[in-house]
Write a protein that holds these residues in place. Structure first.
Motif, PDB file in Angstrom:
ATOM      1  N   ALA A  17       0.833  -1.205   0.000  1.00 37.43           N
ATOM      2  CA  ALA A  17       0.000   0.000   0.000  1.00 37.43           C
ATOM      3  C   ALA A  17       0.864   1.251   0.000  1.00 37.43           C
ATOM      4  N   LEU A  62      -2.202   3.570   6.992  1.00 43.21           N
ATOM      5  CA  LEU A  62      -2.937   3.732   5.740  1.00 43.21           C
ATOM      6  C   LEU A  62      -3.608   5.093   5.635  1.00 43.21           C
ATOM      7  N   HIS A  69      -9.180   1.180   3.637  1.00 45.18           N
ATOM      8  CA  HIS A  69      -9.089  -0.142   4.260  1.00 45.18           C
ATOM      9  C   HIS A  69     -10.478  -0.749   4.309  1.00 45.18           C
TER      10      HIS A  69
END
Length: 392
Positions: A17, A62, A69
């Motif tokens: 990511a 994230l 997510h």
């Protein structure tokens, strides 16, 4: 909007990511990570007595870098339609990174297998910790004298009696002869008994039966052998025989498994050199993720991909109160033991903790593909212990 989807919330998934976000820059690109958990588990630290400390909230990694997510478990990958199915919902992708990790394969047909413990997952490590809490002087049997089994056995030896069991005729067979003397000395120092050429054939309430018929006391039997890639890799090949012996999918130098599909971490059989593939370990999962995620995004954005060129291979093994052992190369030449080896392990445990909350730091870490610590000597530096001591 183009969409990169990443399956998995471990080291390889999280760094995929971050790698994709690094390649994206200011471009219009959606990045989604799909994993059922809300925390990154620092799996190499689950031998520690408080495993909950070995986690990091995913949203702290994230969120700052603009990655969505989806908390769900993926059951299906449809590479023709370019969709995955997660908890019954289809999610479309333009590029996919499979980073779903590996799992401990339970022994088939073992009587009492439901009584086994493990430190493969956070839930497993919690269960073992809770079971032994307050039981100083317990008897534990650890099955498997490889990386995980040795770290579990030497940690458990701090508060109980430990018997280490392995079907191999030597301790630490996967590590080769290089560090064996240091490992044997540490086990002797800690009073860890060994039964080699042996396995457990039954687990009961407070006991285990060994393959030679011996019945031993066991307040806990910890299983640590038989790691395989999660079975989603089977959906990327026409024949399961196309996977390697660990269930991993072959990838090219860009970590591409199929057109539009990349793989990273414990699912990827990436070449290390002409003789080796990468290990199922965080030292390879992290750079694999950074490169696979970057290349998945680069493939959509028309920017040059990054080849996967692994850093020099090292091993750092925790040995409880006896310290640790640090080796270099595939022959595992011992470079530091005891307190020096423990220091290296402690530093690596800190290094694998990703930066949080700050997008600039997270993306900068994604851009640094390989570990760069002062005690990782160059190939022409024979005095690794001196490098360790100077770092201390």
């Amino acid at each position: 909007m183009n969409h990169v989807v990443i399956i998995g919330g471990g080291f390889a998934g999280v760094w995929s990511a971050a790698g994709a976000a690094l390649a994206r820059g200011d471009a219009d690109l959606r990045i989604t990570l799909v994993a059922p958990n809300d925390r990154l588990v620092l799996r190499p630290r689950l031998y520690e007595p408080e495993p909950d400390r070995a986690t990091v909230a995913l949203d702290r990694i994230l969120g700052p870098i603009g990655v969505e997510h989806v908390r769900a478990t993926v059951s299906t990958i449809d590479t023709e339609r370019r969709v995955i199915v997660a908890d019954g919902t289809e999610i479309g992708y333009d590029r996919l990174v499979l980073a779903s990790g590996s799992r401990l394969a339970p022994p088939a047909g073992l009587p009492g297998a439901e009584r086994l413990f493990d430190i493969d997952t956070l839930a497993g490590a919690r269960r073992l910790t809770d079971h032994l809490r307050g039981r100083d002087g317990y008897a534990a049997v650890v099955v498997g004298a490889g990386f995980v089994g040795l770290e579990a056995a030497t940690e458990l030896a701090a508060r109980g009696r430990v018997l280490l069991v392995d079907t191999a005729e030597t301790v630490g067979e996967p590590l080769g002869p290089g560090p064996r003397a240091a490992i044997e000395a540490a086990l002797d120092e800690l009073g860890v008994e060994r039964r080699l050429g042996t396995t457990v054939t039954e687990v009961g309430d407070g006991y285990a039966v060994l393959s030679g018929g011996e019945r031993v006391d066991a307040d806990a039997v910890v299983w640590s052998t038989g790691i395989r890639a999660q079975e989603l890799t089977r959906q990327l090949v026409h024949d399961p025989g196309d996977l390697d012996h660990l269930g991993r999918v072959p990838v090219d130098e860009w970590l591409r498994a199929l057109p539009g599909v990349f793989a990273a971490g414990d699912t990827a059989a990436a070449p290390y050199d002409a003789e080796h593939t990468v290990m199922q370990a965080c030292q390879h999962a992290t750079p694999l993720g950074k490169v696979a995620g970057y290349n998945a995004a680069a493939d959509l954005l028309g920017i040059p991909p990054r080849p996967f060129t692994p850093a020099p291979y090292v091993t750092c093994l925790y040995l409880g109160g006896a310290g640790g052992v640090f080796t270099r190369g595939w022959d595992r030449t011992v470079m530091a033991t005891g307190a020096d080896g423990a220091f290296v392990k402690e530093q690596i445990n800190g290094y694998i903790h990703p930066p949080v909350d700050d997008a600039r730091e997270i993306l900068a870490a994604a851009d640094r593909v390989y570990i760069d610590l002062p005690f990782f000597p160059r190939e022409d530096e024979p005095e690794a212990p001196a490098a360790v001591r100077s770092a201390r």
